[in-house]
Enzyme design. Sequence first.
Site, PDB file in Angstrom:
ATOM      1  CB  ILE A  50      -0.924   0.010   1.227  1.00  0.00           C
ATOM      2  CG1 ILE A  50      -1.894  -1.171   1.169  1.00  0.00           C
ATOM      3  CG2 ILE A  50      -1.677   1.334   1.322  1.00  0.00           C
ATOM      4  CD1 ILE A  50      -2.719  -1.348   2.427  1.00  0.00           C
ATOM      5  CG  HIS A  51       3.755   3.947  -2.638  1.00  0.00           C
ATOM      6  ND1 HIS A  51       5.012   3.786  -2.086  1.00  0.00           N
ATOM      7  CD2 HIS A  51       3.752   5.174  -3.214  1.00  0.00           C
ATOM      8  CE1 HIS A  51       5.743   4.858  -2.328  1.00  0.00           C
ATOM      9  NE2 HIS A  51       4.992   5.722  -3.008  1.00  0.00           N
ATOM     10  CB  SER A  52       0.425   7.001   1.170  1.00  0.00           C
ATOM     11  OG  SER A  52      -0.314   6.141   2.012  1.00  0.00           O
ATOM     12  N   GLY A  93       0.416  13.414   1.225  1.00  0.00           N
ATOM     13  CA  GLY A  93       0.873  14.072   2.449  1.00  0.00           C
ATOM     14  C   GLY A  93       0.202  13.553   3.707  1.00  0.00           C
ATOM     15  NE  ARG A  94       2.110  11.808   8.476  1.00  0.00           N
ATOM     16  CZ  ARG A  94       3.216  12.557   8.495  1.00  0.00           C
ATOM     17  NH1 ARG A  94       4.241  12.250   7.704  1.00  0.00           N
ATOM     18  NH2 ARG A  94       3.315  13.589   9.311  1.00  0.00           N
ATOM     19  CG  ASP A 126      -1.088   8.692   9.050  1.00  0.00           C
ATOM     20  OD1 ASP A 126      -1.817   9.033   8.097  1.00  0.00           O
ATOM     21  OD2 ASP A 126      -0.318   7.715   8.998  1.00  0.00           O
ATOM     22  NE  ARG A 128      -0.758   7.646   5.738  1.00  0.00           N
ATOM     23  CZ  ARG A 128       0.403   7.000   5.743  1.00  0.00           C
ATOM     24  NH1 ARG A 128       0.905   6.543   4.604  1.00  0.00           N
ATOM     25  NH2 ARG A 128       1.054   6.813   6.877  1.00  0.00           N
TER      26      ARG A 128
END
Length: 199
Positions: A50-52, A93-94, A126, A128
């Site tokens: 999982i790549h933000s 950016g989170r 955070d 997200r």
Amino acid sequence: MQLKRVAEAKLPTFWGDFLIIGFKENQTEHNHIALTYGDLTGSNPVLTRIHSECLTGDALFSSRCDCGIQLSTALRYITEEGQGILIYHRQEGRNIGLLNKIRAYSLQDHGADTVEANQCLGFNADERDFTVCADILKLLNIQTIRLLTNNPQKIEILNKSHIIVTERVPLIVGRNPKNSKYLDTKALKLGHLFSSYYK
């Protein structure tokens, strides 16, 4: 289900040929993508990242973070594995957004760490929402994964969302003099694991 699958196409890359799948959130119409590689229909846990989203690291090669090299390394690991999934989680950016991320960078230039900068702007450390990623995995008919991550919060949220994480696979790359404070802060304040072993 928070989102729906809307489009897909072949995506040849430097590391190999992936399938790119686009998803749209039902309420916000925000978009996310998944890159899948190989045959995912077997019973073995699927290597997953999982790549933000990080425009500055992923596309502009910033050395303020480790995001860009994590992205390229994850794609390489997946192709070497022979199968896998990379979810590109579009919460920049989170999840404070690109412009606020630049504002946070300015605060960091004046001494704040990455957590303090977010908080100074009125955000949590955070913001997200990883439940979106769990829904993407469910739409891909994936129930059991090995997760490429240094962030135990992702594992906790996925498990609560009924995605079974059988193994944490560390992704420790990209440390340099310009991001060492950032990485130290992620370990100290956000609980990221920079050990070779799951704890």
